[in-house]
Design an enzyme around this catalytic site. Structure first.
Site, PDB file in Angstrom:
ATOM      1  N   CYS A   1      -1.343  -4.305   7.998  1.00  0.00           N
ATOM      2  CA  CYS A   1      -1.152  -3.078   8.780  1.00  0.00           C
ATOM      3  C   CYS A   1      -0.620  -3.434  10.172  1.00  0.00           C
ATOM      4  O   CYS A   1       0.256  -2.752  10.703  1.00  0.00           O
ATOM      5  CB  CYS A   1      -2.451  -2.296   8.897  1.00  0.00           C
ATOM      6  SG  CYS A   1      -3.444  -2.283   7.385  1.00  0.00           S
TER       7      CYS A   1
ATOM      8  N   CYS B   1       0.804  -1.222   0.000  1.00  0.00           N
ATOM      9  CA  CYS B   1       0.000   0.000   0.000  1.00  0.00           C
ATOM     10  C   CYS B   1       0.840   1.277   0.000  1.00  0.00           C
ATOM     11  O   CYS B   1       0.303   2.358  -0.221  1.00  0.00           O
ATOM     12  CB  CYS B   1      -0.919   0.012   1.214  1.00  0.00           C
ATOM     13  SG  CYS B   1       0.020  -0.028   2.744  1.00  0.00           S
TER      14      CYS B   1
HETATM   15 FE1  FES Z   1      -1.433  -0.427   4.269  1.00  0.00          FE
HETATM   16 FE2  FES Z   1      -3.179  -0.179   6.185  1.00  0.00          FE
HETATM   17  S1  FES Z   1      -3.583  -0.382   4.064  1.00  0.00           S
HETATM   18  S2  FES Z   1      -1.052   0.069   6.325  1.00  0.00           S
END
Ligand code: FES
Length: 125
Positions: free
Chosen positions: A102, A33
């Site tokens: 995460c 991400c």
């Molecule tokens: Fe990557 Fe939460 S979507 S840290």
């Protein structure tokens, strides 16, 4: 999709912000991400006396950073190294499957900060 605990930790995160007198910094990025988690630790005699974070990421990343910093305060570095993302998730009452990474960042940022502390200590000797 988030538990009420996740939402609370996201809206009222504990231990947010850069730490001026940190003895260690762990920086971890999420490959999937592009989010970034900075973990600041103040360590005295191998005990974490303070912890804070600055996370550029999603609600789960903020919530896991908040819980992780609370969990490691007062622990020795050996104890902090045993904190896992699963324990962080348990404290949050669960995370959606697509948000597990995460919590992994939170665990990895603790480890990265402790590595930094150990490297600094070795340099100083
Ligand atoms: Fe990557 Fe939460 S979507 S840290």
């Amino acid at each position: 999709m988030y538990t009420s605990k996740v939402i609370d930790e996201f809206k009222n995160p504990r231990n947010v912000g850069e730490m001026e007198d940190a003895t260690a910094l762990g920086v971890v990025g999420g490959a999937e991400c592009g989010d970034i988690m900075n973990m600041y630790l103040k360590i005295e005699n191998d005990v974490i006396v303070d912890a804070s974070f600055l996370t550029y990421g999603c609600a789960a990343a903020i919530a896991t950073s908040s819980v992780a910093t609370d969990m490691i305060k007062g622990k020795t570095i050996e104890e902090a190294l045993k904190v896992t993302n699963k324990q962080v998730i348990e404290h949050l009452g669960g995370l959606p499957a697509q948000k597990i990474h995460c919590s992994v960042m939170a665990e990895e940022s603790i480890k990265a900060a402790i590595d930094d502390y150990r490297a600094n200590k070795a340099k100083a000797q």
